[in-house]
Design an enzyme around this catalytic site. Structure first.
Site, PDB file in Angstrom:
ATOM      1  N   LYS A  42       0.834  -1.209   0.000  1.00 21.18           N
ATOM      2  CA  LYS A  42       0.000   0.000   0.000  1.00 21.18           C
ATOM      3  C   LYS A  42       0.864   1.253   0.000  1.00 21.18           C
ATOM      4  O   LYS A  42       0.528   2.258  -0.609  1.00 21.18           O
ATOM      5  CB  LYS A  42      -0.928   0.017   1.223  1.00 21.18           C
ATOM      6  N   LYS A  93      -4.351 -11.014  -7.009  1.00 19.78           N
ATOM      7  CA  LYS A  93      -5.280 -11.760  -6.154  1.00 19.78           C
ATOM      8  C   LYS A  93      -6.726 -11.317  -6.412  1.00 19.78           C
ATOM      9  O   LYS A  93      -6.966 -10.131  -6.608  1.00 19.78           O
ATOM     10  CB  LYS A  93      -4.901 -11.453  -4.699  1.00 19.78           C
ATOM     11  N   LYS A 151     -11.820  -7.954  -2.983  1.00 23.44           N
ATOM     12  CA  LYS A 151     -13.000  -7.102  -2.869  1.00 23.44           C
ATOM     13  C   LYS A 151     -12.723  -5.685  -3.342  1.00 23.44           C
ATOM     14  O   LYS A 151     -13.605  -4.973  -3.723  1.00 23.44           O
ATOM     15  CB  LYS A 151     -13.413  -6.964  -1.396  1.00 23.44           C
TER      16      LYS A 151
HETATM   17  P1  AMP Z   1      -9.963 -10.674   3.925  1.00 19.00           P
HETATM   18  O1  AMP Z   1     -11.071 -10.574   2.946  1.00 19.00           O
HETATM   19  O2  AMP Z   1      -8.738  -9.950   3.465  1.00 19.00           O
HETATM   20  O3  AMP Z   1     -10.366 -10.391   5.321  1.00 19.00           O
HETATM   21  O4  AMP Z   1      -9.550 -12.211   3.919  1.00 19.00           O
HETATM   22  C1  AMP Z   1     -10.256 -13.168   4.661  1.00 19.00           C
HETATM   23  C2  AMP Z   1      -9.686 -14.526   4.403  1.00 19.00           C
HETATM   24  O5  AMP Z   1      -9.898 -14.887   3.031  1.00 19.00           O
HETATM   25  C3  AMP Z   1      -8.182 -14.618   4.651  1.00 19.00           C
HETATM   26  O6  AMP Z   1      -7.894 -15.885   5.206  1.00 19.00           O
HETATM   27  C4  AMP Z   1      -7.612 -14.499   3.271  1.00 19.00           C
HETATM   28  O7  AMP Z   1      -6.358 -15.114   3.169  1.00 19.00           O
HETATM   29  C5  AMP Z   1      -8.655 -15.217   2.431  1.00 19.00           C
HETATM   30  N1  AMP Z   1      -8.655 -14.733   1.047  1.00 19.00           N
HETATM   31  C6  AMP Z   1      -8.961 -13.478   0.636  1.00 19.00           C
HETATM   32  N2  AMP Z   1      -8.843 -13.368  -0.712  1.00 19.00           N
HETATM   33  C7  AMP Z   1      -8.444 -14.595  -1.157  1.00 19.00           C
HETATM   34  C8  AMP Z   1      -8.131 -15.134  -2.456  1.00 19.00           C
HETATM   35  N3  AMP Z   1      -8.217 -14.396  -3.566  1.00 19.00           N
HETATM   36  N4  AMP Z   1      -7.758 -16.434  -2.518  1.00 19.00           N
HETATM   37  C9  AMP Z   1      -7.673 -17.194  -1.409  1.00 19.00           C
HETATM   38  N5  AMP Z   1      -7.935 -16.743  -0.157  1.00 19.00           N
HETATM   39  C10 AMP Z   1      -8.310 -15.466  -0.026  1.00 19.00           C
END
Ligand code: AMP
Ligand code: TRP
Length: 329
Positions: free
Chosen positions: A111, A193, A196
């Site tokens: 970031k 990746k 969101k």
């Molecule tokens: P977050 O949305 O950043 O809070 O991520 C929540 C969980 O989802 C964490 O364990 C992340 O590692 C997993 N995660 C988020 N995006 C991905 C993705 N594109 N592929 C696999 N795992 C993901």
């Protein structure tokens, strides 16, 4: 029974990446482990969130946890701010983390490198709060996607250091990362990746996406001009990602899927992946609507908070005593 803890930060609608990389695994593990799953709402506000939108995303996230199969009778599901100990231990952890450690965190570095404006102190100390989230519950394992591995490793370092300084206090946790599906990539840029926070919505499938929209995103996924169906992550990352998505949702081996489609066009394979994803989304969405209509969320979150508080407060009191933060009367 060993204990497992994880959280998701709903800064937007939950994605297929969250489901495959994290949520789905929580559900798989809940019979085998004592499971704690929370909504990381304090982590959400490390970057500005429109209040009404944030609140809606939190509600949807709980409903989706349940719709994906987390069972509140066997797992403890709670909201981070319903357990005050997170913020308090988060501060204590910040006092036990070195600047050098935080400076090494790739999520923060990315970031900074992107020159994003108005980065907050909360974003910088985020890993300290995450360490507190995990250590409060003495979790043995933390199931996460690949991107969170470094944060769990920092938690291990901080916990070990604390134990050495103040005496055995925390269980040192281990990250648990699935072999397939730990990093689902964007459909519009398979080198990034699935996330969101993507600018265009084309590359990211949301769990609440209209099924036709989700199908279109998969059919329009960026692939390559090689034209051969095979597993070559380096040169055909888009194709590899689609196969990985289908493999994790069906639990078929990636090689088996290749064998079925070898010699055929990408369109056929994409249609198969779209069928697999849409059928999974349909099941989740049906349950989600049932749950929202049933008005059961409040009671589930109250019960979850009560169970979580009990364990978290015990750990926090122990920590405060060890550090010497209490007056002895
Ligand atoms: P977050 O949305 O950043 O809070 O991520 C929540 C969980 O989802 C964490 O364990 C992340 O590692 C997993 N995660 C988020 N995006 C991905 C993705 N594109 N592929 C696999 N795992 C993901
Ligand atoms: N940092 C995680 C993410 O962005 C969410 C999270 C917060 C978390 N606290 C946690 C995950 C504790 C596992 C354990 O994905």
């Amino acid at each position: 029974m060993k204990r497992m803890l994880s959280g998701i930060k709903p800064t937007g609608q939950l994605t297929l990446g969250n489901y495959i990389g994290a949520l789905r695994n929580f559900v798989k593990y809940q019979d085998e482990y004592e499971m704690y799953v929370f909504i990381a709402n304090l982590h959400c506000i490390t970057e500005y969130q429109e209040p009404l939108e944030l609140s809606k995303n939190l509600t949807d996230a709980v409903a989706l946890y349940l719709a994906c199969g987390l069972d509140p009778d066997i797992s403890t599901i709670f909201l981070q701010t319903d357990v005050l100990a997170h913020a308090e231990l988060g501060y204590i952890m910040a006092c036990n983390t070195y600047l050098g450690e935080l400076n090494r965190m790739t999520q923060f570095k990315d970031k900074t490198l992107k020159n994003e404006k108005n980065l907050t102190a909360g974003l910088y100390t985020y890993p300290c709060l995450m360490a507190a989230d995990i250590l409060l519950y003495n979790a043995n394992y933390v199931p996460v996607g690949e991107d969170q591995k470094q944060h769990v490793e920092l938690t291990r370092d901080v916990a070990t250091r604390f134990n050495n300084k103040y005496g055995e206090t925390f269980v040192v946790p281990e990250p648990l990362i699935a072999k397939v599906g730990a990093r689902i990539m964007s459909l519009s840029d398979p080198n990034k990746k699935m996330s969101k926070s993507e600018e265009t919505n084309k590359g990211c499938i949301y769990l609440l996406d209209d099924l036709n929209v989700a199908r279109k995103k998969i059919m329009g996924a960026v692939t390559d001009s090689v034209g051969i169906i095979q597993l070559d992550k380096q040169n055909q990352p888009g194709l590899y990602n689609l196969i990985e998505i289908a493999s994790s949702l069906t639990e078929r081996k990636m090689e088996d899927i290749i064998n079925e489609f070898v010699g055929q066009g990408y369109g056929k394979l994409k249609a198969y992946v779209a069928d697999v994803v849409c059928s999974e989304l349909e099941k989740i969405q049906n349950k989600y609507h049932e749950i929202i209509e049933s008005h059961m969320l409040e009671k589930i979150m109250q019960d979850g908070a009560a169970k979580a508080n009990e364990i978290a407060n015990k750990t926090l009191n122990d920590v405060k005593q060890k550090i010497g933060l209490e007056i002895k009367y």
